[in-house]
Design an enzyme around this catalytic site. Structure first.
Site, short mmCIF file in Angstrom:
data_model
loop_
_atom_site.label_atom_id
_atom_site.label_comp_id
_atom_site.label_asym_id
_atom_site.label_seq_id
_atom_site.Cartn_x
_atom_site.Cartn_y
_atom_site.Cartn_z
CG HIS A 25 -0.51 -66.53 24.74
ND1 HIS A 25 0.72 -66.52 25.35
CD2 HIS A 25 -0.28 -66.17 23.46
CE1 HIS A 25 1.65 -66.15 24.47
NE2 HIS A 25 1.07 -65.92 23.32
CG HIS A 50 1.46 -69.98 15.46
ND1 HIS A 50 2.80 -70.09 15.75
CD2 HIS A 50 0.95 -69.11 16.36
CE1 HIS A 50 3.09 -69.34 16.81
NE2 HIS A 50 1.99 -68.72 17.19
MG LIG Z 1 -1.45 -68.26 20.04
#
Ligand SMILES: [Mg+2]
Length: 382
Positions: free
Chosen positions: A185, A285
């Site tokens: 992340h 994504h």
């Molecule tokens: Mg990600």
């Protein structure tokens, strides 16, 4: 055919939907949003739509180039997310006009279905072993989770051990062959990223994601040279120009462009095809809504190197409003044995429940990502 008007709907949990109307009665839907800045993207869509009113919606390449190039300043999350949602809606219109699914207009299907993965755990992963077992029992064959919480540039091995404990619990719960994506992340800086990657190798992850922030992509070299785990990145990269150095450098194995952030269907098809020439896989994504997911599936259908698709059903962000709530026929996203079929309907292949969209837009949202700080008071990456 001419574009006559448009409407924007800011709907929970954290999405923005765009409806474009034409003088022939055909409407198209798009999802122009960057998480946490919906109102800002909305303003950008308003500015861009000024150019498009009265224009033929079928001239998508020209509209894309106008929106990208003719504003002089270009790129970045806000402008590119606005272009993305408009582009999706234009493709939806084109598909409906030609009575064909978008993938048919992009060259036709290279596959009938695509594997999907499910998120487990939340921002601060805990009890992930049980969560993993649960989604695998529903038929998923791959999961993704956040690896760490806050991590300082140089942090303690105690934090590393906590990560390893969680991943070990997941691996033990699901057995040796379920795919585990571990999302760093962008929370991890180079000094800890290489330690973490090396230590995680024993669990044979499907990939590690954003091992460092995309602005530090040169640090991928060191990780790629020391571990054999596939490296994924790209959700915070916004155009083919953003991806070109990543691909020529050669340290990423999987790119993750977001169909609502990286220029929509038009641009993401090109980005993924560029990656194919470097033998790099794609896993778009998509922690977003049903229009974004439908757009992903249309592009996945036509790209040989797309191997898995993110989707947001049951994700921690979706409490109260989930992926299937805004579409008429939720069978279109029915997951079977961890796969979803490529939608065969016209346009994006979904029908939006407009009454529900209007109702939920009255409620709206003001979603912001949490602000995290380290123990010393400094800002931590979320
Ligand atoms: Mg990600």
């Amino acid at each position: 055919m001419k574009i006559t008007s448009y409407e924007l709907f800011q709907v929970p949990p954290r999405w923005l939907f765009l409806k474009i109307e034409t003088d022939e009665g055909i409407v198209g839907w798009g999802e122009p949003v960057i998480e946490g800045r919906a109102a800002t993207v909305k303003a950008a869509v308003d500015e861009l739509m000024e150019y498009l009113i009265g224009k033929d919606p079928l001239d998508i390449e020209d509209h894309w180039n106008l929106m990208y190039r003719a504003g002089f300043y270009r790129g970045g999350p806000i402008l590119m997310s606005a272009i993305s949602g408009i582009d999706q809606a234009l493709w939806d219109i084109k598909g409906k006009y030609f009575n064909a699914p978008v993938h048919q207009l992009l060259g036709g299907k290279a596959r009938d279905s695509i594997k999907v993965y499910s998120w487990i755990g939340g921002d601060r992963p805990s009890d992930v072993g049980n969560a993993a077992k649960e989604v695998v029992s529903k038929g998923f064959t791959a999961v993704k989770m956040n690896g760490t919480e806050e991590l300082q540039y140089v942090d303690s091995y105690e934090k590393i051990d906590q990560v390893l404990e969680r991943i070990a619990a997941v691996r033990e719960a699901v057995g040796p062959y379920i795919g585990i994506g571990i999302d760093f992340h962008g929370r991890v800086h180079k000094p800890m990223a290489k330690i973490l990657a090396k230590e995680l190798e024993q669990f044979r992850p499907m990939f590690i994601e954003e091992p460092v922030l995309p602005e530090n992509n040169e640090a991928l070299r060191e990780i790629a040279n020391h571990v054999a785990i596939p490296i994924a990145t790209g959700e915070r990269m916004f155009s083919k120009w953003d991806f070109k150095k990543l691909l020529t450098d050669g340290y990423a194995d999987i790119i993750q462009p977001d169909l609502s952030h990286a220029g929509g269907i038009t641009e993401c098809k090109k980005i993924i095809s560029m990656a194919e020439a470097f033998d790099v896989a794609a896993a778009p994504h998509c922690p977003l809504g049903p229009i974004a997911l439908a757009a992903c599936l249309q592009v996945d259908a036509t790209c040989h190197n797309a191997f898995i698709q993110e989707q947001s059903l049951g994700i921690h962000y979706n409490q109260g409003s989930d992926l299937l709530d805004y579409i008429v026929d939720n069978q279109v996203f029915k997951y079977e044995e961890g796969y979803v079929k490529i939608p065969s309907g016209v346009g994006l292949g979904i029908e939006i429940n407009e009454d529900h969209v209007r109702k939920m837009a009255q409620i709206g949202h003001n979603w912001r990502n949490p602000v995290w700080r380290h123990k010393d008071g400094s800002i931590a990456e979320w």
